[in-house]
Scaffold this active site. Structure first.
Site, PDB file in Angstrom:
ATOM      1  N   ARG A   1       4.197  46.811 128.195  1.00  0.00           N
ATOM      2  CA  ARG A   1       2.954  46.681 127.698  1.00  0.00           C
ATOM      3  C   ARG A   1       3.183  47.271 126.262  1.00  0.00           C
ATOM      4  NH1 ARG A   1      -2.723  47.446 128.450  1.00  0.00           N
ATOM      5  NH2 ARG A   1      -3.652  49.261 127.515  1.00  0.00           N
TER       6      ARG A   1
ATOM      7  N   TYR B   1       0.556  52.014 117.548  1.00  0.00           N
ATOM      8  CA  TYR B   1       1.637  51.016 117.375  1.00  0.00           C
ATOM      9  C   TYR B   1       2.173  50.815 115.975  1.00  0.00           C
ATOM     10  CZ  TYR B   1       0.821  50.639 122.455  1.00  0.00           C
ATOM     11  OH  TYR B   1       0.552  50.786 123.749  1.00  0.00           O
TER      12      TYR B   1
END
Length: 282
Positions: A230, A262
């Site tokens: 993920r 991220y």
């Protein structure tokens, strides 16, 4: 012992009434039951100092995660405020600071190696679907065949984290692999089921063992868990220029702040970014 049992039962009733997920209810049950047993005191009688000493001991001696500590505090807060109707401010239990750890991410080449090394068709389908759609372990675990919408090329996640439904991507390559898998295995209730108990979904440990075993076969030395797929999905989308807000929706994050982690992982190339001025005519 009866009083202790009633405390837990009252907590469960309150959480069910407030529509908490069964997974969260089970976790909170176990945490508060551990608290009662360790202190040999009814939940209703535990003081602020007792709770702080208990949590401190678990952090120092048992080295449990900050997440578990925060879950214990949250469970205790629900019991105090919603079951006993007490004012939480009187307890003043401050939460420990979270560790600022970045998640482990596989490169696109490592994802190719991982899937390429996975020879078992079911396991290959599991890893491919999870990565290509950015799914949580529990979302793959409880997914049903009708969640795969081949007409719209979407995957429908039903009652994901926070009891939220969402749609995410369905890769053409993943779809073709899933069709081959479905023809061979013919699952009854869940998309991925156990061989010994038809109609029952796979255990969580099975999913983590699948990725660990095949990562080892592929020669990947990173500390992997199923959730790595993920994290890799979101990071790779960002590296390919997908908008952070769009990634948030695909991931099912409540806050953009969660998705923004991220940004610290993605390998973004500033040289590939074009100034908006270049798009203007003057």
């Amino acid at each position: 012992m009866l009083e202790k049992s009633n405390n837990i039962n009252q907590l469960v009733f309150e959480m069910q009434y407030r529509n908490y997920s069964s997974r969260t209810i089970k976790t909170y049950q176990e945490l508060l039951r551990h608290l009662e047993v360790r202190l040999s005191t009814s939940l209703a009688d535990i003081t602020t100092e007792q709770l702080k000493h208990y949590l401190h001991k678990r952090i120092v001696d048992e080295e449990i995660s900050v997440s578990t500590i925060n879950q214990t505090i949250s469970a205790f807060k629900i019991f105090q405020t919603d079951v006993l109707k007490k004012d939480w401010e009187t307890f003043k239990i401050k939460r420990p600071r979270r560790e600022k750890k970045l998640p482990v991410v596989l490169s696109e080449q490592e994802i190719e190696m991982l899937i390429g090394a996975t020879r078992n068709l079911k396991h290959r389908a599991i890893l491919t679907l999870a990565y290509s759609a950015g799914l949580r372990l529990q979302e793959v675990q409880t997914m049903k065949p009708n969640a795969i919408d081949s007409k719209r090329m979407m995957v429908r996640v039903v009652q994901g984290k926070g009891k939220k439904d969402r749609y995410t991507l369905l890769s053409q390559k993943a779809l073709l692999l899933l069709r081959d898998y479905y023809k061979l295995y013919r699952p009854k209730n869940y998309l991925f089921e156990t061989q010994c108990n038809a109609g029952q979904f796979l255990a969580e440990t099975t999913f983590n063992n699948i990725i660990k075993n095949n990562a080892a076969k592929a020669g990947i030395n990173k500390q992997v868990s199923f959730h790595v797929l993920r994290h890799s999905f979101a990071t790779h989308l960002l590296e390919h220029g997908v908008n952070l807000k769009a990634i948030q929706q695909l991931m099912g994050h409540n806050s953009l702040k969660t998705t923004s982690i991220y940004l610290h992982i993605a390998n973004l190339n500033p040289a590939a970014i074009v100034s908006p001025l270049e798009m203007m005519n003057f």
